[in-house]
Structure formats: C-alpha cells, structure tokens
Write an enzyme that holds these catalytic residues in place. Structure first.
Site, PDB file in Angstrom:
ATOM      1  N   CYS A 170       1.563   0.321  -5.816  1.00  0.00           N
ATOM      2  CA  CYS A 170       1.495   0.809  -7.194  1.00  0.00           C
ATOM      3  C   CYS A 170       0.688   2.100  -7.254  1.00  0.00           C
ATOM      4  O   CYS A 170      -0.440   2.164  -6.743  1.00  0.00           O
ATOM      5  CB  CYS A 170       0.868  -0.252  -8.095  1.00  0.00           C
ATOM      6  N   HIS A 179       1.623  -2.576 -14.510  1.00  0.00           N
ATOM      7  CA  HIS A 179       1.599  -1.150 -14.858  1.00  0.00           C
ATOM      8  C   HIS A 179       2.996  -0.554 -15.005  1.00  0.00           C
ATOM      9  O   HIS A 179       3.140   0.661 -15.095  1.00  0.00           O
ATOM     10  CB  HIS A 179       0.787  -0.368 -13.819  1.00  0.00           C
ATOM     11  N   MET A 187      11.812   1.337  -5.249  1.00  0.00           N
ATOM     12  CA  MET A 187      11.844   2.630  -4.563  1.00  0.00           C
ATOM     13  C   MET A 187      10.524   2.822  -3.820  1.00  0.00           C
ATOM     14  O   MET A 187       9.482   2.304  -4.225  1.00  0.00           O
ATOM     15  CB  MET A 187      12.067   3.770  -5.564  1.00  0.00           C
ATOM     16  N   GLU A 189      21.954   1.857  -0.483  1.00  0.00           N
ATOM     17  CA  GLU A 189      22.063   2.019  -1.944  1.00  0.00           C
ATOM     18  C   GLU A 189      23.206   1.173  -2.508  1.00  0.00           C
ATOM     19  O   GLU A 189      24.000   1.614  -3.339  1.00  0.00           O
ATOM     20  CB  GLU A 189      22.256   3.496  -2.303  1.00  0.00           C
ATOM     21  N   SER A 246      15.370   2.025   3.121  1.00  0.00           N
ATOM     22  CA  SER A 246      16.212   2.855   3.990  1.00  0.00           C
ATOM     23  C   SER A 246      15.610   2.964   5.384  1.00  0.00           C
ATOM     24  O   SER A 246      16.336   2.992   6.387  1.00  0.00           O
ATOM     25  CB  SER A 246      16.406   4.248   3.377  1.00  0.00           C
TER      26      SER A 246
END
Length: 207
Positions: A145, A186, A17, A89, A22
């Site tokens: 990140c 992480h 994400m 998606e 998109s």
C-alpha cells in the site's frame, strides 16, 4: 507448487497492480522454455500500455507475446507441439476465455493465466473469479500500500491525482489515469454504494 502427475491443467496468477503478476508469469514461461517446452504467450490487443507484442513487467522484464482480440483466436496459434499456453491481462477478455481455457486444459495443455482479480472499484474483474474457481492452482499476490505500507490487494485509480468515481468506466483506453496499490482501508472509490449489515459487529470499525 505441488507436482502435477497428469498433463493438462490451469494455473491462475492474480492480484492488484504492481503485485508482480507479469513478473511471475514471465518466470514460469522462462522456466518452461528452459525445460525445452514449447510455450505460446498471448495478450489482449487492448493491452498496449507498454508494448503491443510483448508481456512486460514493471521491472522491465519481457517476453514476446501474440496479441489477440478474441479468445477464440488462441486456437489459430496453438498446435499439437505446444506444451504451455500463457495468457497475460486475462481480465480484459470476454467470458469466452473461460471455455477456451477449459478446452485447452482438457486437451492436455498447461495453461497459465495472469490478471487482475479486482477492478478499480474493488469488485470482481471479468472472467478472473471464474478462472480462479476452475483452476488447479491459484497464486494470489499482494503489492504494498502506497499510503501505509501494509499488504495491498486493491488497485487505486487516480484521475489528475484524485480517486476515480465509482461510475467511471471499468476499462479506460488512452486516458490519462494513473494507478497505485492500496490496502482495504486506504482504497477510495467515491460514489461506491455502501453495504451495511444490521449486526453490532458492523459498527466496530467506526468505534
């Protein structure tokens, strides 16, 4: 991207994400439309976080899309005049989407599928890995990140600010979860089974 000399192929855009999937899908759709090609855009009905009838990027760009509940519904909207089939998606569809996409590409359509390649657990997500294997072109995007700023390939699910448990459902509908991109080191999934290989290099990270 290299130039295709024949009609009919599959392109996959994947990543975590906030990696721009998109946004990249919308860019390719608009480029095809600028070239006077007929583009049909689809999204799963379950994806209504931002809009029920549009593909919306995190930057706010959007294109109108047809919401469908099952992969087979795509055939109802695609005709002989259609040039490009775009699907956002794609991870939310059943594995039936694999045969549908293969059929469309074999019939001469350019198919562009975008979706998460890993779920919140950091494991392969739905039909996306198979689509990546079958595609002529795969674009894997990375985010940043939120902890260390390194390239992020995973999606961290947070429930009330805490990492979601491994046993949580893969897909949550209407829940108060939040997501952020994380790197391998992480990404936290409490309760995830440990995989330890009996090899001296396996201890390197803990030394």
């Amino acid at each position: 991207m290299y130039v295709m000399t024949q009609s009919g192929w599959l392109e996959v855009i994947c990543g975590s994400m906030f990696s721009g999937k998109s946004e990249e899908l919308i860019r390719r759709i608009r480029r095809a439309q600028f070239a006077k090609q007929e583009v049909k855009v689809f999204k799963p009905t379950i994806d209504n976080r931002y809009s029920e009838d549009a593909v919306v990027s995190h930057n706010g760009n959007s294109v109108i899309a047809i919401p469908v509940a099952t992969p087979a519904e795509l055939f109802r909207y695609i005709s002989a005049t259609t040039d490009v089939v775009a699907i956002d998606e794609v991870q939310f569809f059943s594995d039936d989407i694999i045969d549908v996409v293969q059929t469309l590409a074999d019939r001469g359509y350019r198919v562009i599928a975008a979706g998460l390649d890993q779920d919140f657990r950091g494991e392969p997500f739905g039909p996306v890995p198979a689509l990546m294997a079958l595609a002529e072109s795969v674009t894997k995007l990375q985010a940043v990140c939120t902890v260390c700023g390194s390239p992020a390939s995973r999606t961290q699910r947070l429930i009330n600010g805490a990492p979601a448990s491994y046993d949580d459902p893969i897909i949550l509908v209407g829940a108060s979860e939040a997501y952020e991109p994380r790197c391998r080191h992480h990404h936290e999934v409490p309760g995830k089974p440990k995989k330890q290989h009996d090899h001296p290099f396996a201890e390197r990270a803990s030394e």
